[in-house]
Design an enzyme around this catalytic site. Structure first.
Site, PDB file in Angstrom:
ATOM      1  N   GLN A   1      -4.375  -1.819   9.725  1.00  0.00           N
ATOM      2  CA  GLN A   1      -4.319  -3.117   9.043  1.00  0.00           C
ATOM      3  C   GLN A   1      -4.966  -4.187   9.929  1.00  0.00           C
ATOM      4  O   GLN A   1      -4.594  -4.357  11.085  1.00  0.00           O
ATOM      5  CB  GLN A   1      -2.856  -3.477   8.727  1.00  0.00           C
TER       6      GLN A   1
ATOM      7  N   ASP B   1     -10.811   3.126   4.725  1.00  0.00           N
ATOM      8  CA  ASP B   1     -11.202   1.720   4.572  1.00  0.00           C
ATOM      9  C   ASP B   1     -12.728   1.571   4.555  1.00  0.00           C
ATOM     10  O   ASP B   1     -13.246   0.517   4.209  1.00  0.00           O
ATOM     11  CB  ASP B   1     -10.625   0.882   5.722  1.00  0.00           C
TER      12      ASP B   1
ATOM     13  N   LYS C   1       0.846  -1.205   0.000  1.00  0.00           N
ATOM     14  CA  LYS C   1       0.000   0.000   0.000  1.00  0.00           C
ATOM     15  C   LYS C   1       0.879   1.252   0.000  1.00  0.00           C
ATOM     16  O   LYS C   1       0.603   2.220  -0.708  1.00  0.00           O
ATOM     17  CB  LYS C   1      -0.933  -0.023   1.212  1.00  0.00           C
TER      18      LYS C   1
END
Ligand code: NDP
Length: 293
Positions: free
Chosen positions: A98, A121, A54
């Protein structure tokens, strides 16, 4: 009939190029550089790899990234303290924690602590809640399901009135993918591990999204001729013919289903590349939201 192969790598590259162009245009206009903060708790090797890729993608798109790591022993207060610090940092337009978090940490609380305007997200309960409600708009949509919709659009799928079946109801893929299809006026069926007669339900689908994590579960005789099939699954299975001794397959038996479907995503090279592309797009959106705040 042999299906149109939906090239996720090419479509993701197009999305990433657009994000890079928009980011460059921001810089030329003197606007702040978009910034993504990643939070990695513990030393899960897969999570480390995801975070690295990422960050690399951010650099390629001209987006700043700020990597933060905490030990697996970090307390709930330490993780949320870091999130609070990033919420207040004007260089940060997106915060990615994460997942999965190490045992003992409350994922729901951590995700709810992320500022709504930096929830790239799309997992904040308010963003998910808005996605679930008619007439409401979330600030961000979860990346993998958003990527599935882009793939369907690019392949020419028509949503209104189509029968859509989603296999899987997880918070990160199945459920938000289903809600997105509903927003597009598809008629929706969501299946899970307790659903009866999956093959018959799948055969009703003009659009089929498989996100179950079961290697090659969806067979050719589950698929309506001409259907659009999106395979989210990533499963590693043994393969003695490969040097590595294994290979990746999706949740769809690709070789047989591509002879029936109208369009299909391969694994790898389908949904996978879209997830990071949509994260970059969401981070750019976070910067645009901050411009207008
Ligand atoms: P989860 O394990 O969280 O959810 C799986 C879902 O599938 C659950 O709703 C479960 O039902 C359902 N399910 C499991 N087995 C069956 C079965 N035999 N029949 C019907 N339904 C079943 O997985 P995720 O949603 O996180 O991921 C799904 C797949 O997508 C995985 O292979 C994962 O690796 C991949 N993935 C890929 C991404 C990408 O970028 N391409 C991103 C994220 C995930 P129930 O709710 O009843 O338990």
């Amino acid at each position: 009939m042999t299906a149109q192969i939906i090239d996720g790598t090419a479509i993701a590259a197009k999305v990433r190029a657009q994000v890079a162009a928009d980011t460059a245009a921001r810089a030329a206009a003197g606007k702040p550089q978009p910034g993504l903060a990643t939070v990695l708790v513990g030393d899960n090797p897969a999570s480390q790899t995801y975070v690295k890729s990422k960050q690399k993608a951010c650099a390629e798109a001209g987006i700043a990234s700020f990597g933060h790591s905490l030990p697996a022993t970090a307390s709930q207060a330490e993780v949320q303290g870091l999130v609070a610090q990033l919420n207040a940092d004007p260089r940060v337009h997106g915060i990615l924690v994460q997942l999965p978090l190490p045992d003992g940490l409350d994922e729901e609380q951590v995700l709810a602590a992320i500022s709504l305007e930096k929830d790239v997200d799309g997992f904040h309960p308010i963003n998910i809640g808005r996605l679930a409600m008619k007439g409401r708009k979330p600030l961000f949509v979860p990346c993998t399901p958003a990527g599935c919709l882009v793939l369907l659009e690019e392949a020419g799928a028509k949503f209104r009135g189509a029968n859509a079946v989603v296999l899987g109801r997880s918070n990160i893929v199945g459920l938000p993918a289903a809600l997105l299809l509903l927003h597009r006026d598809a008629t929706l069926t969501v299946c899970h591990s307790r659903s009866a007669d999956l093959p018959a339900i799948c055969r009703t689908a003009d659009i089929l999204i498989a996100a179950v994590g079961r290697p090659e579960m969806v067979k050719a005789d589950w698929v309506k001729p001409g259907a659009y099939v999106i395979d989210v699954g990533i499963n590693r299975i043994p393969d003695a013919t490969r040097k590595s001794g294994s290979r990746l397959v999706g949740d769809v038996a690709y070789d047989e289903v591509k002879e029936v479907a109208g369009a299909i995503t391969p694994v790898p090279g389908g949904v996978g590349p879209m997830t990071i592309a949509m994260l970059l797009r969401n981070t750019l959106r976070g910067a645009e939201l901050a411009d207008n705040a």
